[in-house]
Design an enzyme around this catalytic site. Structure first.
Site, PDB file in Angstrom:
ATOM      1  CD  GLU A  89      -1.662  -5.700  -7.235  1.00  0.00           C
ATOM      2  OE1 GLU A  89      -0.574  -6.249  -6.614  1.00  0.00           O
ATOM      3  OE2 GLU A  89      -1.371  -7.610  -7.238  1.00  0.00           O
ATOM      4  N   GLY A  90      -1.779  -1.907  -9.315  1.00  0.00           N
ATOM      5  CA  GLY A  90      -1.313  -0.708  -9.552  1.00  0.00           C
ATOM      6  C   GLY A  90       0.681  -1.052  -8.854  1.00  0.00           C
ATOM      7  CB  VAL A 119      -8.925  -0.726  -6.123  1.00  0.00           C
ATOM      8  CG1 VAL A 119      -9.987  -0.499  -6.204  1.00  0.00           C
ATOM      9  CG2 VAL A 119      -7.691   0.356  -5.831  1.00  0.00           C
ATOM     10  CG  ASP A 144      -1.536  11.608 -12.409  1.00  0.00           C
ATOM     11  OD1 ASP A 144      -1.341  11.864 -13.635  1.00  0.00           O
ATOM     12  OD2 ASP A 144      -1.403  10.587 -11.848  1.00  0.00           O
TER      13      ASP A 144
END
Length: 296
Positions: A24-25, A30, A140
């Site tokens: 998790e972000g 996910v 990125d």
């Protein structure tokens, strides 16, 4: 307050049942998911946090990730199976489930060795060459966005997280004059928020990644964005040989990738991949495999 990652377990999204969380972000979580009709068919499902999904630009970038990754259709880029939205506002992307490690974790765990670093970065260059040919610049690229999977043929790289990718043929996908990226890997032109960011920004980022693979750290470190801005715009990148036992050819190539002037970098990722494999072949021929780090 944002929901915890486990809150979506058991949820059915299209043909997929959400199972265990994988990570998790700040923007999403996910999960591993199981196909409802095909036996033993699993995938990774990324779900955009509800609060983030309320922002039209973030939502657009989220779905842009799927379009950007799919457009290249390359074995070194994560495969996207499906995208969707639910009636209650969930936005999700279904991708192949990867079994392996992020390059960032490999770098932290052990010295990669010069030849291994060159071969892994060559696969990254292959992936980005395909993306650039499809009109997509990643913007990125970093070790956290590179996955290394072990296969019978050897280590196989997957590039993922095209969330802020720029589609050259669709300038409305991301706003211009907005600084995006991860500071240790951002090219000078990204710091200047130039409107014509192209694939050479990814070449610069790969130079920073190669430096990190060879020495254990990216070329520049700073305590804040202003420090990184000054370093990437004004400071000469350190010679990797000053930090670790690095073959001359790879050290020279790293510095070429990190040229401040993008016109001085290799012309494209195809050339970068060829140069990296040339250096790996030379190491194999000479029977040399110096450790990349610890430093001298």
């Amino acid at each position: 307050m944002e929901s915890k990652a486990h809150s979506y377990q058991g949820r059915v999204l299209g043909n997929w049942e959400v199972q265990r969380p994988l990570g998790e972000g700040a923007f999403g979580a996910v999960y591993e998911a199981r196909h409802l009709r095909i036996v033993n068919r699993f995938a990774a499902v990324k779900i955009l946090h509800r609060q983030k999904a309320l922002d039209p630009e973030i939502r657009q970038r989220f779905f842009n990730e799927a379009s950007a990754a799919s457009s290249a259709q390359h074995p070194n880029i994560i495969e996207v199976f499906d995208v969707g939205e639910t009636s209650d506002g969930l936005a999700f992307v279904v991708m192949e489930l990867l079994r392996g490690q992020r390059l960032a974790d490999l770098i932290r765990a052990q010295a990669l060795g010069a030849r291994r670093a060159a071969l892994l970065c060559a696969q990254v260059a292959d992936a980005l060459h395909a993306a650039h040919r499809a009109g997509v610049v990643h913007r990125d690229l970093k070790p956290d966005n590179i996955y290394v999977v072990n296969r019978e043929s050897g280590e196989h790289v997957k590039v993922l997280d095209f969330g802020i990718a720029k589609l050259w043929n669709n300038p409305t996908v991301t706003a211009t004059n907005v600084m995006m990226g991860t500071p240790p890997y951002m090219a000078p032109e990204q710091w200047r928020t130039e409107p014509d960011i192209d694939g050479r920004a990814d070449i610069y980022a790969l130079g920073a990644i190669l430096c990190e693979c060879l020495t254990g750290a990216p070329p520049f470190s700073a305590t804040n964005q202003f420090g990184y801005l000054d370093a990437h715009l004004h400071q000469a990148p350190p010679d990797p040989r000053s930090r670790a036992r690095v073959p001359d050819g790879l050290a020279t190539l790293t510095l070429q990738l990190l040229a401040k002037d993008r016109a001085a970098r290799p012309r494209d990722m195809e050339q970068v991949a060829a140069l990296l494999r040339q250096e790996a072949t030379a190491l194999t021929r000479d029977g040399i495999e110096p450790p990349a780090y610890p430093a001298l």
